[in-house]
Each structure stands twice: as C-alpha cells, then as structure tokens.
Scaffold this motif. Sequence first.
Motif, PDB file in Angstrom:
ATOM      1  N   VAL A  16      55.066  -4.829 -28.182  1.00 58.42           N
ATOM      2  CA  VAL A  16      54.961  -5.690 -29.366  1.00 58.42           C
ATOM      3  C   VAL A  16      56.248  -6.463 -29.637  1.00 58.42           C
ATOM      4  CG1 VAL A  16      53.225  -4.186 -30.420  1.00 58.42           C
ATOM      5  CG2 VAL A  16      55.656  -3.835 -30.971  1.00 58.42           C
ATOM      6  N   THR A  17      57.325  -6.123 -28.950  1.00 58.98           N
ATOM      7  CA  THR A  17      58.596  -6.825 -29.157  1.00 58.98           C
ATOM      8  C   THR A  17      58.791  -7.959 -28.157  1.00 58.98           C
ATOM      9  OG1 THR A  17      59.907  -5.381 -27.692  1.00 58.98           O
ATOM     10  CG2 THR A  17      59.631  -4.669 -29.984  1.00 58.98           C
ATOM     11  N   VAL A  18      57.805  -8.216 -27.290  1.00 63.57           N
ATOM     12  CA  VAL A  18      57.899  -9.314 -26.318  1.00 63.57           C
ATOM     13  C   VAL A  18      57.230 -10.540 -26.939  1.00 63.57           C
ATOM     14  CG1 VAL A  18      57.361 -10.100 -23.985  1.00 63.57           C
ATOM     15  CG2 VAL A  18      57.800  -7.659 -24.414  1.00 63.57           C
ATOM     16  N   PRO A  19      58.012 -11.481 -27.473  1.00 63.25           N
ATOM     17  CA  PRO A  19      57.416 -12.586 -28.236  1.00 63.25           C
ATOM     18  C   PRO A  19      56.551 -13.525 -27.407  1.00 63.25           C
ATOM     19  CG  PRO A  19      59.775 -12.940 -27.926  1.00 63.25           C
ATOM     20  CD  PRO A  19      59.482 -11.548 -27.468  1.00 63.25           C
ATOM     21  N   HIS A  20      56.813 -13.633 -26.104  1.00 61.14           N
ATOM     22  CA  HIS A  20      56.032 -14.568 -25.290  1.00 61.14           C
ATOM     23  C   HIS A  20      54.539 -14.237 -25.311  1.00 61.14           C
ATOM     24  CE1 HIS A  20      60.003 -15.571 -23.686  1.00 61.14           C
ATOM     25  NE2 HIS A  20      59.476 -16.690 -23.257  1.00 61.14           N
ATOM     26  N   PHE A  21      54.199 -12.960 -25.413  1.00 57.81           N
ATOM     27  CA  PHE A  21      52.786 -12.587 -25.434  1.00 57.81           C
ATOM     28  C   PHE A  21      52.078 -13.224 -26.626  1.00 57.81           C
ATOM     29  CE2 PHE A  21      54.115  -8.286 -23.374  1.00 57.81           C
ATOM     30  CZ  PHE A  21      54.224  -8.913 -22.137  1.00 57.81           C
ATOM     31  N   THR A  37      41.177  -3.651 -27.800  1.00 61.83           N
ATOM     32  CA  THR A  37      41.652  -3.057 -29.049  1.00 61.83           C
ATOM     33  C   THR A  37      43.159  -2.897 -28.946  1.00 61.83           C
ATOM     34  OG1 THR A  37      41.447  -0.804 -28.191  1.00 61.83           O
ATOM     35  CG2 THR A  37      39.497  -1.765 -29.283  1.00 61.83           C
ATOM     36  N   GLY A  38      43.806  -2.589 -30.063  1.00 59.35           N
ATOM     37  CA  GLY A  38      45.243  -2.355 -30.028  1.00 59.35           C
ATOM     38  C   GLY A  38      45.596  -1.253 -29.055  1.00 59.35           C
ATOM     39  N   GLU A  62      51.583  -1.029 -34.803  1.00 56.05           N
ATOM     40  CA  GLU A  62      50.129  -1.003 -34.681  1.00 56.05           C
ATOM     41  C   GLU A  62      49.515  -2.318 -35.162  1.00 56.05           C
ATOM     42  OE1 GLU A  62      48.322   2.407 -36.450  1.00 56.05           O
ATOM     43  OE2 GLU A  62      49.665   3.825 -35.462  1.00 56.05           O
ATOM     44  N   ALA A  63      50.040  -2.833 -36.262  1.00 56.55           N
ATOM     45  CA  ALA A  63      49.531  -4.104 -36.789  1.00 56.55           C
ATOM     46  C   ALA A  63      49.856  -5.251 -35.834  1.00 56.55           C
ATOM     47  CB  ALA A  63      50.140  -4.380 -38.166  1.00 56.55           C
ATOM     48  N   MET A  64      51.024  -5.191 -35.189  1.00 55.11           N
ATOM     49  CA  MET A  64      51.394  -6.243 -34.238  1.00 55.11           C
ATOM     50  C   MET A  64      50.489  -6.218 -33.013  1.00 55.11           C
ATOM     51  SD  MET A  64      55.478  -5.669 -34.714  1.00 55.11           S
ATOM     52  CE  MET A  64      56.298  -7.021 -33.892  1.00 55.11           C
ATOM     53  N   ALA A  65      50.141  -5.023 -32.543  1.00 50.44           N
ATOM     54  CA  ALA A  65      49.226  -4.903 -31.407  1.00 50.44           C
ATOM     55  C   ALA A  65      47.857  -5.464 -31.769  1.00 50.44           C
ATOM     56  CB  ALA A  65      49.103  -3.446 -30.978  1.00 50.44           C
ATOM     57  N   SER A  83      57.712  -8.788 -37.482  1.00 52.03           N
ATOM     58  CA  SER A  83      58.961  -8.641 -36.727  1.00 52.03           C
ATOM     59  C   SER A  83      60.152  -8.585 -37.671  1.00 52.03           C
ATOM     60  CB  SER A  83      59.137  -9.810 -35.743  1.00 52.03           C
ATOM     61  OG  SER A  83      58.116  -9.816 -34.776  1.00 52.03           O
ATOM     62  N   SER A  84      60.094  -9.416 -38.700  1.00 47.00           N
ATOM     63  CA  SER A  84      61.170  -9.424 -39.695  1.00 47.00           C
ATOM     64  C   SER A  84      61.227  -8.096 -40.441  1.00 47.00           C
ATOM     65  CB  SER A  84      60.963 -10.579 -40.674  1.00 47.00           C
ATOM     66  OG  SER A  84      61.971 -10.594 -41.658  1.00 47.00           O
ATOM     67  N   GLN A  85      60.067  -7.564 -40.805  1.00 45.23           N
ATOM     68  CA  GLN A  85      60.030  -6.263 -41.479  1.00 45.23           C
ATOM     69  C   GLN A  85      60.566  -5.163 -40.559  1.00 45.23           C
ATOM     70  OE1 GLN A  85      56.110  -5.339 -43.097  1.00 45.23           O
ATOM     71  NE2 GLN A  85      55.738  -7.520 -43.455  1.00 45.23           N
ATOM     72  N   GLY A  86      60.305  -5.322 -39.271  1.00 39.65           N
ATOM     73  CA  GLY A  86      60.707  -4.299 -38.313  1.00 39.65           C
ATOM     74  C   GLY A  86      62.192  -4.143 -38.158  1.00 39.65           C
TER      75      GLY A  86
END
Length: 360
Positions: free
Chosen positions: A279-284, A251-252, A27-30, A8-11
């Motif tokens: 991937v931007t929803v942190p609660h998941f 899978t992702g 993709e890596a976050m998924a 997330s920081s890199q993003g």
Amino acid sequence: ISEYYDLSSQGTAYDYGSGEYYDVCGEAMAQLLVELIALRQQISDYWGYDSYPQFANDFYFYRDYTMEQAEQYLAEVAQHLSPIYRQLDWEHNWELSEQYCTEEEAFRYVKETAKKMGGTVQEAFSLMDAAGLYDITWSENKYSASFEVYLTSYYEPFIFMNPERSRYDCLTFAHEFGHFCNDYACYGSYAGVDVLEVFSQGMEYLSLCYADAEPDFVRMKLADSLSTYVEQAAYADFEMQLYELPVGKLTGEGVLALYEEVCADYGFHSLDWDPRDMVTVPHFYEMPHYVISYVVSNDAAMQLYEMELQQPGTGAACFEQHLTTEAAGFLEFLKEAELKSPFGRIEEVKGVMEGYFGER
C-alpha cells in the motif's frame, strides 16, 4: 486517488512497520486499490480493450513493444537476476546509504558531474542554480518523494526533492537532474515515458564517472541497479496479474496475497520485507503499469555507463546528443541512439552483475 493521499498522510503518524499502521490505514488503502482496478477495467472496456494493461500501454505510454515481450522479459529477470539479488550482501553493499550527507554535499556531487560533462548539461545546471529551480532541502513537513516537473507557465523545469540525508541523495538528485536536462534541452520533453527514464537513470550512471565516485559508492549504485531490475520487475509482474484477478479474488486480502506471492518469486523474502508494504507503493494507485519503464530504461542507461567505461566521453556524448529526442517509442529511441534492445539482453546483464559482485 485523493482518498489514498489522505490515508497516506494519516499514516505518517504511525510506524510503517507496526501493525497499528495497517489496522488504521493499510486495509482501507488496499480496498481503494480494488475500487480503482474495477473503475479502470470499465475505462478499458469503454475503449474496446480486453485488458487495462494493454489500454494503458497504448493510451498513456505509447509503448512500441508488445505485452508478450514484456512478460517474457520479466520472466527472464526472475530467472537470471533474482538469484543474484537473493544472495547479495545488502548490508555490505548499502553501507554508504547509511552515511550522513548534507544538502550541500549532494549539490556539489551533481555540480561536479555537470561541470565535467560540459555542454548542454553544464548549461542546464547553471540555469538551475542561478534561477533557483530546485528545492532539495529536508523537512518533515514536505511531501516524502522526489520529482522533476516542467513549469509550463515559466518555460523551465524544476526539481523537488525531500532528501533522506544520506549519500544516496547524490544519486536521487542526479536522477532528477537527468530529467531536468532533458526538459531544458527540449523546452519540455514530449518523448515517451520509457525514453524519459533513460536520461534520469543515465545521469546517475554517468555521475559515477564524472564525479569520480569512490569504489564503495559505485558498488552501492550497482546494487541499486540490481534492485531496480528485480524489484520494479516484480511490481510490473504483480500489476499484470493483478488486472487479471477473477472477481471473487478481487478483494483487499486477495490483492495482498497476490503481491506476497509474486514478490516472493522474485526474492523479496530474502530481505527484511513485509508484504503489507504494497500500500506504500504510489505507482499502483497513481500511474499503474508505469514501473516497467524503470526496468527497461535502466538497461539502456547502463549501456551508456558501459560505453563510458570502455571509451571515456562516448557515453556522455550519446547522452547529450539525444537529449532533444522526440521519440515516443522506446525501441524507436534505442535504434536512434544505436543502443541495444533490453529484450534478450538479460543474460548479458547477469554476466555484468555476477562479474562485479563476484569479485568482492
């Protein structure tokens, strides 16, 4: 989860709407979510549960309503509120969210609310102000979120907020101040999470009355309320189905496909929406199965607002009276506060939303 934070920081170096963001980080976050699901299923198996959602409801959230009640409730949101969500003129109803707002303006909004509400709420604000128990300044180097936390070593709450510098900051600050009042009154609240969110969202609603919000601001909040019902319900539905995916689809790509399918059912495709935003929803990642708390507590908080409109002072009195609740269960709290259960109330909410937005 730490790896998710790193990605997330890199993003932040990329535009969320760009393909580059997803290629580099998405993709890596998924895939990380896939790994988390597998690990959490092992945890629930260890404790003898058939599913992780049921384990989380019991072990983390102490919920006193069943999974079946929750699933039926989400289906009713999709049936009765999603059509209104799809047809709403969001640009018109969110105009004020684009209007610039300073830190001082957001502070004054909540200060005026607390002063007029008086009692414990005013005491809490005075302490927060005098002791500097808040940070609502903007910085590009701050964590891009807002929260309230009880500082156990200091025995007082604290509010952290990285504002958007728009009028919506008034509601965000009010939301976190609602949590602050609850923790202040209880010396650190131990109520259930569904109960805690009643105070945060309740303060948002009550601020409309006590800060003398203009009609456009009220409309923005009610549009926000509608989006809370529908969007958070979609997230909750997605998570329930996510933990039931067969191994071959875990899978992702499979996770993203399910997210797109569920959210489209709730009307997300009527907006400028990219399903890769999952991937931007942190609660998941951080706290799975939390999000339904926002939906059911929003219903209870709206009832406080309706009480206040019908008889000024009653909603605020109910809010203050129950700040010290120790109820772990949401239905237990509603009975204590003499509020209606959200289960079976969606058609009533539909009438409120249709009546309000239908007039404009």
